[in-house]
Design a protein around this motif. Structure first.
Motif, mmCIF file in Angstrom:
data_model
loop_
_atom_site.group_PDB
_atom_site.id
_atom_site.type_symbol
_atom_site.label_atom_id
_atom_site.label_comp_id
_atom_site.label_asym_id
_atom_site.label_seq_id
_atom_site.Cartn_x
_atom_site.Cartn_y
_atom_site.Cartn_z
ATOM 1 N N TYR A 1 0.831 -1.216 0.000
ATOM 2 C CA TYR A 1 0.000 0.000 0.000
ATOM 3 C C TYR A 1 0.859 1.257 0.000
ATOM 4 C CZ TYR A 1 -4.433 -2.369 0.153
ATOM 5 O OH TYR A 1 -5.528 -3.126 -0.203
ATOM 6 N N GLY A 2 2.034 1.175 0.616
ATOM 7 C CA GLY A 2 2.957 2.301 0.524
ATOM 8 C C GLY A 2 3.407 2.529 -0.904
ATOM 9 N N ILE A 3 3.611 1.441 -1.646
ATOM 10 C CA ILE A 3 4.001 1.539 -3.052
ATOM 11 C C ILE A 3 2.843 2.081 -3.880
ATOM 12 C CG2 ILE A 3 4.730 0.212 -5.079
ATOM 13 C CD1 ILE A 3 6.132 -1.714 -3.070
ATOM 14 N N LEU A 4 1.625 1.598 -3.607
ATOM 15 C CA LEU A 4 0.452 2.098 -4.331
ATOM 16 C C LEU A 4 0.255 3.591 -4.103
ATOM 17 C CD1 LEU A 4 -2.530 -0.429 -4.069
ATOM 18 C CD2 LEU A 4 -1.269 0.257 -6.115
ATOM 19 N N GLU A 5 0.485 4.017 -2.865
ATOM 20 C CA GLU A 5 0.339 5.443 -2.550
ATOM 21 C C GLU A 5 1.377 6.258 -3.325
ATOM 22 O OE1 GLU A 5 -0.012 8.074 1.502
ATOM 23 O OE2 GLU A 5 1.838 6.914 1.191
ATOM 24 N N TYR A 6 2.618 5.770 -3.369
ATOM 25 C CA TYR A 6 3.707 6.504 -4.007
ATOM 26 C C TYR A 6 3.582 6.517 -5.527
ATOM 27 C CZ TYR A 6 8.489 7.750 -5.365
ATOM 28 O OH TYR A 6 9.587 8.345 -5.935
ATOM 29 N N GLU A 7 3.232 5.379 -6.112
ATOM 30 C CA GLU A 7 3.227 5.272 -7.576
ATOM 31 C C GLU A 7 1.878 5.596 -8.206
ATOM 32 O OE1 GLU A 7 4.765 1.597 -9.024
ATOM 33 O OE2 GLU A 7 6.821 2.076 -8.416
ATOM 34 N N ASN A 8 0.804 5.246 -7.506
ATOM 35 C CA ASN A 8 -0.531 5.394 -8.103
ATOM 36 C C ASN A 8 -1.378 6.460 -7.432
ATOM 37 O OD1 ASN A 8 0.533 2.586 -8.526
ATOM 38 N ND2 ASN A 8 -1.196 2.479 -9.913
ATOM 39 N N GLY A 9 -0.877 6.995 -6.331
ATOM 40 C CA GLY A 9 -1.592 8.069 -5.668
ATOM 41 C C GLY A 9 -2.824 7.646 -4.902
ATOM 42 N N ILE A 10 -2.937 6.356 -4.546
ATOM 43 C CA ILE A 10 -4.087 5.935 -3.759
ATOM 44 C C ILE A 10 -4.049 6.620 -2.402
ATOM 45 C CG2 ILE A 10 -3.015 3.894 -2.710
ATOM 46 C CD1 ILE A 10 -5.717 2.457 -3.052
ATOM 47 N N SER A 11 -5.186 7.076 -1.941
ATOM 48 C CA SER A 11 -5.267 7.790 -0.665
ATOM 49 C C SER A 11 -5.532 6.818 0.471
ATOM 50 C CB SER A 11 -6.387 8.830 -0.722
ATOM 51 O OG SER A 11 -6.621 9.379 0.570
ATOM 52 N N LEU A 12 -4.880 7.040 1.584
ATOM 53 C CA LEU A 12 -5.133 6.208 2.745
ATOM 54 C C LEU A 12 -6.489 6.517 3.380
ATOM 55 C CD1 LEU A 12 -1.609 6.090 4.433
ATOM 56 C CD2 LEU A 12 -2.630 4.518 2.784
ATOM 57 N N GLU A 13 -7.133 7.574 2.906
ATOM 58 C CA GLU A 13 -8.500 7.880 3.350
ATOM 59 C C GLU A 13 -9.550 7.231 2.443
ATOM 60 O OE1 GLU A 13 -9.027 9.306 6.283
ATOM 61 O OE2 GLU A 13 -6.824 9.182 6.360
ATOM 62 N N TYR A 14 -9.082 6.461 1.484
ATOM 63 C CA TYR A 14 -9.975 5.717 0.591
ATOM 64 C C TYR A 14 -10.862 4.784 1.412
ATOM 65 C CZ TYR A 14 -11.148 2.167 -2.992
ATOM 66 O OH TYR A 14 -11.797 1.284 -3.814
ATOM 67 N N ARG A 15 -12.153 4.770 1.088
ATOM 68 C CA ARG A 15 -13.112 3.952 1.826
ATOM 69 C C ARG A 15 -13.526 2.743 0.986
ATOM 70 N NH1 ARG A 15 -17.236 8.377 4.624
ATOM 71 N NH2 ARG A 15 -15.603 9.646 5.621
ATOM 72 N N PRO A 16 -12.883 1.602 1.199
ATOM 73 C CA PRO A 16 -13.132 0.454 0.327
ATOM 74 C C PRO A 16 -14.546 -0.117 0.416
ATOM 75 C CG PRO A 16 -11.707 -0.156 2.170
ATOM 76 C CD PRO A 16 -11.819 1.329 2.190
ATOM 77 N N PHE A 17 -15.156 -0.092 1.605
ATOM 78 C CA PHE A 17 -16.510 -0.644 1.711
ATOM 79 C C PHE A 17 -17.505 0.207 0.930
ATOM 80 C CE2 PHE A 17 -14.571 -2.787 5.329
ATOM 81 C CZ PHE A 17 -15.101 -4.061 5.211
ATOM 82 N N GLU A 18 -17.302 1.489 0.979
ATOM 83 C CA GLU A 18 -18.181 2.406 0.259
ATOM 84 C C GLU A 18 -17.948 2.300 -1.249
ATOM 85 O OE1 GLU A 18 -19.228 6.855 1.292
ATOM 86 O OE2 GLU A 18 -17.323 6.771 0.222
ATOM 87 N N SER A 19 -16.668 2.181 -1.651
ATOM 88 C CA SER A 19 -16.325 2.214 -3.071
ATOM 89 C C SER A 19 -16.450 0.860 -3.765
ATOM 90 C CB SER A 19 -14.896 2.735 -3.240
ATOM 91 O OG SER A 19 -14.736 3.988 -2.621
ATOM 92 N N LEU A 20 -16.019 -0.203 -3.068
ATOM 93 C CA LEU A 20 -15.954 -1.511 -3.710
ATOM 94 C C LEU A 20 -17.125 -2.421 -3.374
ATOM 95 C CD1 LEU A 20 -12.159 -2.292 -3.169
ATOM 96 C CD2 LEU A 20 -13.244 -1.489 -5.261
ATOM 97 N N TYR A 21 -17.657 -2.250 -2.162
ATOM 98 C CA TYR A 21 -18.693 -3.172 -1.711
ATOM 99 C C TYR A 21 -20.083 -2.531 -1.664
ATOM 100 C CZ TYR A 21 -14.571 -5.829 -0.301
ATOM 101 O OH TYR A 21 -13.371 -6.496 -0.297
ATOM 102 N N ASN A 22 -20.138 -1.244 -2.023
ATOM 103 C CA ASN A 22 -21.423 -0.518 -2.030
ATOM 104 C C ASN A 22 -22.170 -0.688 -0.711
ATOM 105 O OD1 ASN A 22 -21.148 0.415 -4.744
ATOM 106 N ND2 ASN A 22 -21.682 -1.653 -5.444
ATOM 107 N N THR A 23 -21.425 -0.558 0.379
ATOM 108 C CA THR A 23 -21.982 -0.743 1.711
ATOM 109 C C THR A 23 -22.309 0.589 2.358
ATOM 110 O OG1 THR A 23 -20.685 -2.756 1.992
ATOM 111 C CG2 THR A 23 -21.549 -1.750 3.986
ATOM 112 N N ASP A 24 -23.540 0.722 2.842
ATOM 113 C CA ASP A 24 -23.929 1.898 3.608
ATOM 114 C C ASP A 24 -23.730 1.613 5.097
ATOM 115 O OD1 ASP A 24 -24.718 3.352 1.352
ATOM 116 O OD2 ASP A 24 -26.669 2.340 1.320
#
Length: 444
Positions: free
Chosen positions: A197-220
């Motif tokens: 995840y450190g590599i993803l943040e550095y190379e791809n700009g993924i944010s550590l504030e990314y909310r995977p349940f909201e974005s990937l699992y469509n969970t409320d």
């Protein structure tokens, strides 16, 4: 005679109750023995008899009978003929414990690797070590410390490696172990997974504030508030029972589940994020599943850790095993030689710069070594800390990748040192405080 009959009846009832309660545990016992034997024999190239008689000589696991089949690269185990479990090995993916859903490992996709060997010595290559004597190192004292640790039959240390200023100044191996033996890091693999995840943040700009349940699992609801930061710090608020001595969340995940990335995801929220700290192998495997969803194909996911981290820094011996659905078991199943585990520590000692190749941002080290709330200064983000003096006689800037049975990669920035210890017995904080302290004292 009546008393004897009643006593016999009570004994029989007691045995039936004991069997009823403990029968499900046999699944876990035989599962552990089968999986561990398959991995050690076919991945680490170790002797099956030695693994069975030494590695499996622990409570409950020693009840299992396990055998490996070199022709089909599989291992089976049972407890007194009950609950037979089978593990199968596939080159490039490792061994996997099968279940009723999957009877064999039939994946056609394996990681594409670049394991080209260069002519540089350790750590930036694989062509031996530098033969330089440092004036401020008491080599005789260090030899004594390492030898004493290896000779302690209670502690069951298998390898000890000390790297100072990028040079190996001490290296010892136990019986049947060498610099080329791959050793299971257990939960040290969590630190490898976190680094991705450190590599993803550095190379791809993924944010550590990314909310995977909201974005990937469509969970409320409460789960939608959970971020990558919460997961990396083990403070998501998701329920999890990390108990290896009973049927629990972690044992069911490792020895029963086909898709280990879902075990933590399926659990309820018991507290808002950041309100509790709860160490969870399920969280690391959830992160592995989230990582997989960042790539359009399974092949790209399998390639990522090797291309961007493992082979990139020459950890060519390393392999992270997958589950039955092809997810990296980022909680537990990373294998590497002791020298390659040391390279991982050196990457952090150099704050992400590998001989001029930046792997992750300098600031990532500050992030993973920042104490997580409610961990009493012992945990950062998928790394363990000494921030509040868990090891009272060691530098407070020491941090480490930790694994079951006392696997450790210690990083000590203030001493320019990395120390790797592998073994077969869990160590107390007091033991590590003494061992690492004695090693540090050999540097004048």
């Amino acid at each position: 005679m009546k008393k004897i009959k009643w006593a016999f009846a009570l004994l029989l009832v007691g045995l039936l109750i004991f069997g009823y309660i403990n029968y499900p545990k046999l699944n876990l016992i035989s599962g552990y023995a089968s999986k561990n034997l398959a991995s050690n024999v076919f991945l680490a190239k170790r002797n099956a008899y030695f693994v069975n008689t030494v590695d499996h000589d622990m409570p409950l696991i020693n009840l299992a009978t396990a055998e490996a089949d070199s022709e089909i690269k599989s291992a089976k185990a049972s407890v007194y003929g009950l609950m037979e479990r089978i593990s199968v090995y596939k080159e490039g993916l490792g061994a996997v414990l099968t279940n009723t859903e999957h009877q064999k490992h039939n994946f056609s996709i394996v990681p594409e690797r670049n394991q080209k060997r260069d002519t540089l010595p350790f750590p930036y290559g694989n062509q031996g070590v530098k033969d330089t004597v440092m004036a401020n190192v008491d080599y005789d004292a260090l030899e004594y410390v390492l030898s004493r640790a290896l000779q302690d039959s209670v502690q069951k240390t298998r390898s000890l490696l000390v790297v100072y200023k990028d040079q190996i100044i001490g290296e010892k191996y136990g019986d049947r172990f060498t610099k080329d033996t791959k050793i299971l890091g257990w939960s040290m693999t969590k630190s490898i997974l976190g680094t991705l995840y450190g590599i993803l943040e550095y190379e791809n700009g993924i944010s550590l504030e990314y909310r995977p349940f909201e974005s990937l699992y469509n969970t409320d609801g409460p789960k939608s508030e959970i971020t990558l930061n919460h997961l990396l710090r083990m403070q998501s608020g998701l329920a999890w029972d990390e108990d290896y001595f009973k049927i629990s969340d972690v044992t069911k995940m490792l020895f029963l589940d086909s898709d280990m990335s879902q075990a933590q995801s399926d659990n309820d929220v018991i507290a808002p994020p950041t309100e509790v700290w709860n160490y969870s192998s399920g969280t690391s495997n959830l992160l592995s599943g989230i990582l997989r969803k960042q790539f359009p194909t399974h092949q790209e996911y399998l390639n990522f850790p090797y291309a961007k981290l493992i082979d990139r820094i020459g950890m060519h011996s390393m392999l992270i095993e997958t589950d039955l659905e092809g997810n990296f078991v980022g909680s537990s199943y990373g294998w590497a030689t002791t020298r390659d585990w040391a390279k991982f520590g050196l990457l952090y000692l150099h704050r992400g710069d590998w001989n001029g190749d930046r792997i992750f941002a300098d600031s990532w080290v500050d992030y993973i070594t920042k104490p997580t709330e409610h961990s009493n200064g012992t945990y950062g983000a998928h790394f363990w800390l000494n921030a509040e003096g868990k090891y009272p006689d060691l530098p407070r800037d020491l941090y480490s990748a930790n694994g079951f049975q006392g696997q450790r990669v210690f990083i000590v920035p203030s001493k320019d040192m990395v120390i790797v210890r592998t073994g077969l017995e869990e160590q107390s904080d007091e033991h590590f405080n003494t061992l690492i302290g004695d090693i540090l004292k050999t540097i004048k």
